[in-house]
Design a protein around this motif. Structure first.
Motif, PDB file in Angstrom:
ATOM      1  N   ALA A 159      -0.665   4.750  -4.488  1.00  0.00           N
ATOM      2  CA  ALA A 159       0.368   3.736  -4.725  1.00  0.00           C
ATOM      3  C   ALA A 159       0.947   3.236  -3.410  1.00  0.00           C
ATOM      4  O   ALA A 159       1.189   2.031  -3.233  1.00  0.00           O
ATOM      5  CB  ALA A 159       1.474   4.312  -5.610  1.00  0.00           C
ATOM      6  N   MET A 160       1.163   4.150  -2.453  1.00  0.00           N
ATOM      7  CA  MET A 160       1.700   3.725  -1.169  1.00  0.00           C
ATOM      8  C   MET A 160       0.698   2.861  -0.423  1.00  0.00           C
ATOM      9  O   MET A 160       1.079   1.901   0.265  1.00  0.00           O
ATOM     10  CB  MET A 160       2.083   4.934  -0.312  1.00  0.00           C
ATOM     11  CG  MET A 160       2.724   4.538   1.018  1.00  0.00           C
ATOM     12  SD  MET A 160       3.304   5.938   1.992  1.00  0.00           S
ATOM     13  CE  MET A 160       3.757   5.080   3.520  1.00  0.00           C
ATOM     14  N   ASP A 161      -0.569   3.183  -0.545  1.00  0.00           N
ATOM     15  CA  ASP A 161      -1.591   2.355   0.087  1.00  0.00           C
ATOM     16  C   ASP A 161      -1.523   0.927  -0.434  1.00  0.00           C
ATOM     17  O   ASP A 161      -1.622  -0.030   0.330  1.00  0.00           O
ATOM     18  CB  ASP A 161      -2.975   2.942  -0.170  1.00  0.00           C
ATOM     19  CG  ASP A 161      -4.072   2.150   0.494  1.00  0.00           C
ATOM     20  OD1 ASP A 161      -4.183   2.219   1.724  1.00  0.00           O
ATOM     21  OD2 ASP A 161      -4.810   1.434  -0.208  1.00  0.00           O
ATOM     22  N   ASP A 162      -1.327   0.771  -1.745  1.00  0.00           N
ATOM     23  CA  ASP A 162      -1.198  -0.568  -2.321  1.00  0.00           C
ATOM     24  C   ASP A 162       0.034  -1.281  -1.772  1.00  0.00           C
ATOM     25  O   ASP A 162      -0.011  -2.478  -1.457  1.00  0.00           O
ATOM     26  CB  ASP A 162      -1.104  -0.481  -3.843  1.00  0.00           C
ATOM     27  CG  ASP A 162      -2.416  -0.045  -4.487  1.00  0.00           C
ATOM     28  OD1 ASP A 162      -3.471  -0.202  -3.842  1.00  0.00           O
ATOM     29  OD2 ASP A 162      -2.377   0.471  -5.622  1.00  0.00           O
ATOM     30  N   GLY A 163       1.147  -0.539  -1.658  1.00  0.00           N
ATOM     31  CA  GLY A 163       2.373  -1.142  -1.140  1.00  0.00           C
ATOM     32  C   GLY A 163       2.254  -1.558   0.303  1.00  0.00           C
ATOM     33  O   GLY A 163       2.709  -2.645   0.699  1.00  0.00           O
ATOM     34  N   PRO A 174      -4.411  14.493   7.863  1.00  0.00           N
ATOM     35  CA  PRO A 174      -4.927  13.144   8.158  1.00  0.00           C
ATOM     36  C   PRO A 174      -4.842  12.854   9.648  1.00  0.00           C
ATOM     37  O   PRO A 174      -3.771  12.968  10.247  1.00  0.00           O
ATOM     38  CB  PRO A 174      -4.011  12.225   7.343  1.00  0.00           C
ATOM     39  CG  PRO A 174      -2.759  13.007   7.136  1.00  0.00           C
ATOM     40  CD  PRO A 174      -3.162  14.447   7.071  1.00  0.00           C
ATOM     41  N   ILE A 175      -5.967  12.497  10.241  1.00  0.00           N
ATOM     42  CA  ILE A 175      -6.022  12.160  11.667  1.00  0.00           C
ATOM     43  C   ILE A 175      -6.297  10.660  11.769  1.00  0.00           C
ATOM     44  O   ILE A 175      -7.436  10.216  11.569  1.00  0.00           O
ATOM     45  CB  ILE A 175      -7.136  12.939  12.408  1.00  0.00           C
ATOM     46  CG1 ILE A 175      -7.020  14.442  12.129  1.00  0.00           C
ATOM     47  CG2 ILE A 175      -7.071  12.651  13.902  1.00  0.00           C
ATOM     48  CD1 ILE A 175      -5.776  15.093  12.674  1.00  0.00           C
ATOM     49  N   PRO A 176      -5.277   9.847  12.045  1.00  0.00           N
ATOM     50  CA  PRO A 176      -5.511   8.398  12.130  1.00  0.00           C
ATOM     51  C   PRO A 176      -6.386   8.080  13.328  1.00  0.00           C
ATOM     52  O   PRO A 176      -6.318   8.737  14.370  1.00  0.00           O
ATOM     53  CB  PRO A 176      -4.101   7.820  12.299  1.00  0.00           C
ATOM     54  CG  PRO A 176      -3.311   8.931  12.918  1.00  0.00           C
ATOM     55  CD  PRO A 176      -3.881  10.205  12.368  1.00  0.00           C
ATOM     56  N   LYS A 235      -1.303   2.674   7.232  1.00  0.00           N
ATOM     57  CA  LYS A 235      -2.562   2.304   6.580  1.00  0.00           C
ATOM     58  C   LYS A 235      -3.674   3.249   7.033  1.00  0.00           C
ATOM     59  O   LYS A 235      -4.506   3.693   6.242  1.00  0.00           O
ATOM     60  CB  LYS A 235      -2.916   0.861   6.938  1.00  0.00           C
ATOM     61  CG  LYS A 235      -4.229   0.371   6.359  1.00  0.00           C
ATOM     62  CD  LYS A 235      -4.114   0.076   4.888  1.00  0.00           C
ATOM     63  CE  LYS A 235      -5.408  -0.560   4.384  1.00  0.00           C
ATOM     64  NZ  LYS A 235      -5.374  -0.736   2.930  1.00  0.00           N
ATOM     65  N   GLY A 236      -3.657   3.580   8.336  1.00  0.00           N
ATOM     66  CA  GLY A 236      -4.642   4.525   8.852  1.00  0.00           C
ATOM     67  C   GLY A 236      -4.479   5.910   8.264  1.00  0.00           C
ATOM     68  O   GLY A 236      -5.462   6.566   7.890  1.00  0.00           O
ATOM     69  N   PHE A 237      -3.239   6.392   8.161  1.00  0.00           N
ATOM     70  CA  PHE A 237      -3.000   7.689   7.540  1.00  0.00           C
ATOM     71  C   PHE A 237      -3.510   7.714   6.102  1.00  0.00           C
ATOM     72  O   PHE A 237      -4.211   8.639   5.689  1.00  0.00           O
ATOM     73  CB  PHE A 237      -1.495   7.995   7.529  1.00  0.00           C
ATOM     74  CG  PHE A 237      -0.998   8.635   8.793  1.00  0.00           C
ATOM     75  CD1 PHE A 237      -1.432   9.884   9.186  1.00  0.00           C
ATOM     76  CD2 PHE A 237      -0.076   7.978   9.587  1.00  0.00           C
ATOM     77  CE1 PHE A 237      -0.971  10.475  10.352  1.00  0.00           C
ATOM     78  CE2 PHE A 237       0.388   8.559  10.752  1.00  0.00           C
ATOM     79  CZ  PHE A 237      -0.054   9.810  11.138  1.00  0.00           C
ATOM     80  N   LEU A 238      -3.123   6.711   5.341  1.00  0.00           N
ATOM     81  CA  LEU A 238      -3.456   6.691   3.917  1.00  0.00           C
ATOM     82  C   LEU A 238      -4.954   6.590   3.689  1.00  0.00           C
ATOM     83  O   LEU A 238      -5.472   7.073   2.683  1.00  0.00           O
ATOM     84  CB  LEU A 238      -2.727   5.527   3.241  1.00  0.00           C
ATOM     85  CG  LEU A 238      -1.198   5.679   3.223  1.00  0.00           C
ATOM     86  CD1 LEU A 238      -0.534   4.343   2.913  1.00  0.00           C
ATOM     87  CD2 LEU A 238      -0.770   6.736   2.222  1.00  0.00           C
ATOM     88  N   ASP A 262     -12.666  -0.623   0.999  1.00  0.00           N
ATOM     89  CA  ASP A 262     -11.448  -0.021   0.479  1.00  0.00           C
ATOM     90  C   ASP A 262     -11.692   1.451   0.217  1.00  0.00           C
ATOM     91  O   ASP A 262     -12.535   1.816  -0.595  1.00  0.00           O
ATOM     92  CB  ASP A 262     -11.051  -0.725  -0.818  1.00  0.00           C
ATOM     93  CG  ASP A 262      -9.718  -0.253  -1.344  1.00  0.00           C
ATOM     94  OD1 ASP A 262      -9.179   0.708  -0.772  1.00  0.00           O
ATOM     95  OD2 ASP A 262      -9.229  -0.844  -2.308  1.00  0.00           O
ATOM     96  N   PRO A 263     -10.998   2.357   0.905  1.00  0.00           N
ATOM     97  CA  PRO A 263     -11.262   3.792   0.706  1.00  0.00           C
ATOM     98  C   PRO A 263     -10.867   4.253  -0.672  1.00  0.00           C
ATOM     99  O   PRO A 263     -11.185   5.357  -1.078  1.00  0.00           O
ATOM    100  CB  PRO A 263     -10.394   4.452   1.785  1.00  0.00           C
ATOM    101  CG  PRO A 263      -9.294   3.490   2.026  1.00  0.00           C
ATOM    102  CD  PRO A 263      -9.906   2.129   1.849  1.00  0.00           C
TER     103      PRO A 263
END
Length: 588
Positions: free
Chosen positions: A401-405, A299-301, A490-493, A100-101
């Motif tokens: 928070a968005m990562d959790d969502g 952010p580079i996914p 998810k990759g972006f976050l 988990d990042p």
């Protein structure tokens, strides 16, 4: 270390976990080595599926095999393979790709940012963005193994250059696959060769953030990345015309006299309509270079990961092409990435010579890592340190928070997918069969007045069997796209913890600068320059977040609308079938 099943007709060797093989060629290229098993059979095995043993045959990592040990072993694998003659497939467990990042954020009450040592654990020239795997990957992914980034060796690239005319068409159309992509590893470091005394702060050993904050004056780079203030705050300057890039026409080619095969894709930018051909390894090179150059600010996914087994199956190729298309579209939509010389060269080279020349130029680029901020010119007033810190905290709070969502929706989506493709269709099939069985029993009564009823019950049973098929196929029409969108975000976050970490580290250094001014290690003007440059970083972060938000709103509006539209159509189809079944029953 892992089981590997050879692809028929591809000169590969099947190996099992724990088996010992002898290396006959340690460097075949492309992440492969040639080995011989105890039966005398020879063939190719993925380098990352084995680990090198010393000559006594004992596993040096059998005890205390930590993640750090494994990473160190991986970094030495290329050179070690040439020095040793045997490899073992040991019982070591594969390191989980589900790290988990965000775990570092809750390491202490004050957060990981407040406990940075010096300039941080990582050299600032290195951007270590990570994309984490998730339940979507676990449920639907092919067995995968990351073979590592390209080495940048010109000889390897020369050898692997493929004449597009030699490639043959591989396939036309196939069903879309829902396989997931595994976690990508960290990128190679990129650093500037700019000279700067490193003794102003204690503990400096490598150039990095201090190079950007303390260089005086900053060199005027040829490339400029303007930042303006728009209706919603700082923003990148968008080009007057936009373009996309169509990834299509996968073709199978070969190298090494047919010993190895690969898939090549055709890329056609919509603004030029002139096509170029690229293999996956070329995409991998582009990803690594974009990460090294822009990863401190943008952010580079990561790409869909490399595949070892099943990589020539039609479903896998279709899935990879779909995800490469999504990745390229995402890059084309970014105003900084899409206009960069690096990205433009990838799409617009004219021949092999121009490609290799552009590749070498990109790899010698000094404006990488945190030095990318030196190219940015905000057309906005200077920020004070408190405002900078507040903006950074707001970004970290939202992205976490968005990562959790997103994680929650991926988990729920996976469970729903499994239910729709497993138990739920079976329940409808059971209802259908039960109704048909009941009609058969009724028909055996010999009573003449129930023929219409029995026929209606039979058709109702068949209707439920049809509904079972609809339920099983529906996720491919709606849930698939919702899951893919979440997977992409998810990759972006997963990239933001490192980006925010760089900002937090810079802010801490500015806070420490008062002591350095007091001890005359830096001048008050140096401190002002540091605040101004951290302000530039803050404007870049805000501009990127405004771009992120605008894309997020558009993407989720589109994908959730599509999901609901498909759901409405799905239930309307079921309702119509049930109405037709109902209409067959006699009215009493």
């Amino acid at each position: 270390m892992y089981d590997f099943a050879a692809e028929p007709g591809n000169n590969e060797l099947t190996v099992n976990e724990g088996e010992i093989i002898t290396i006959t060629n340690p460097d075949v290229g492309g992440g492969w080595l040639e080995g011989r098993n105890s039966k005398g059979e020879r063939g190719l095995v993925p380098t990352d599926y084995v680990e090198i043993l010393p000559n006594d045959g004992k596993d040096p990592f059998s005890c205390g095999n930590s993640v750090a040990d494994q990473a160190f072993l991986d970094s030495l694998s290329a050179s070690t393979a040439q020095a040793n003659s045997s490899a073992a497939i040991s019982n070591n467990q594969q390191v989980s790709s589900g790290n988990d990042p965000w775990s570092a954020w809750s390491a202490s009450k004050s957060g990981n940012w407040d406990s940075t040592d010096g300039w941080g654990a990582k050299p600032e020239g290195t951007t270590a963005q990570r994309n984490t795997s998730n339940n979507w990957d676990t449920a639907f992914g092919h067995p995968q193994a990351y073979q590592g980034p390209a080495t940048g060796d010109d000889d390897e690239w020369d050898e692997d250059w493929s004449d597009p005319r030699a490639a043959a068409p591989y396939f036309k159309d196939s069903e879309s696959a829902e396989a997931g992509a595994a976690q990508r590893g960290n990128s190679r470091a990129g650093s500037s060769s700019m000279k700067l005394p490193l003794n102003k702060f204690p503990g400096f050993a490598k150039p990095g953030m201090e190079q950007y904050l303390l260089a005086k004056p900053l060199a005027k780079p040829k490339e400029k990345i303007p930042i303006i203030v728009g209706d919603y705050g700082p923003m990148w300057v968008y080009p007057t015309s936009t373009f996309d890039c169509v990834v299509a026409d996968p073709r199978k080619g070969s190298k090494m006299y047919g010993l190895k095969s690969y898939i090549e894709y055709q890329l056609t930018p919509t603004n030029t309509n002139r096509s170029v051909n690229h293999r996956y390894k070329h995409f991998d090179w582009l990803y690594e270079r974009l990460l090294v150059k822009f990863g401190s600010a943008i952010p580079i996914p990561s790409l869909p990961d490399k595949q070892v087994t099943g990589r020539f199956e039609e479903e896998f190729i279709k899935m990879r092409m779909e995800r490469l298309q999504a990745w390229m579209t995402r890059m084309c939509r970014h105003p900084v990435i899409s206009e960069s010389e690096l990205f433009q060269q990838f799409l617009n080279f004219r021949d092999e010579k121009e490609w290799k020349s552009g590749k070498r130029k990109a790899e010698k680029d000094e404006l990488v890592g945190v030095m990318i901020f030196s190219t940015m010119e905000p057309e906005a007033p200077d920020l004070d340190l408190l405002e900078i810190e507040q903006k950074c905290d707001a970004v970290s709070k939202f992205t976490r928070a968005m990562d959790d969502g997103v994680k929650e929706l991926l988990t729920v989506g996976q469970e729903h997918w499994k239910r729709c493709t497993g138990p739920l269709p079976k329940e409808y099939q059971k209802i259908g069969k039960a109704l048909q069985s009941l009609a058969t029993v009724f028909s055996s009564s010999g009573y003449q007045g129930e023929t219409d009823l029995n026929a209606a019950i039979t058709e109702a049973g068949k209707t439920y069997e049809e509904i079972a098929g609809l339920v099983a196929e529906q996720p491919k029409k709606d849930l698939h796209f919702l899951m893919e969108c979440n997977h992409e975000y998810k990759g972006f976050l997963g990239c933001f913890p490192d980006i925010i970490g760089a900002h937090k580290g810079a802010i801490e250094k500015v806070k420490e600068s008062d002591k350095l001014v007091a001890t005359s290690k830096i001048t008050p003007q140096d401190k002002q320059n540091m605040v101004k440059r951290v302000g530039t970083m803050s404007y870049a972060l805000q501009a990127e977040m405004n771009h992120f938000h605008s894309n997020r709103i558009y993407d989720y509006n589109s994908v959730i609308r599509l999901y609901l539209e498909q759901q409405v159509q799905f239930y309307e189809t079921i309702a119509e079938k049930l109405r037709q079944a109902l209409g067959r029953f006699p009215v009493m």
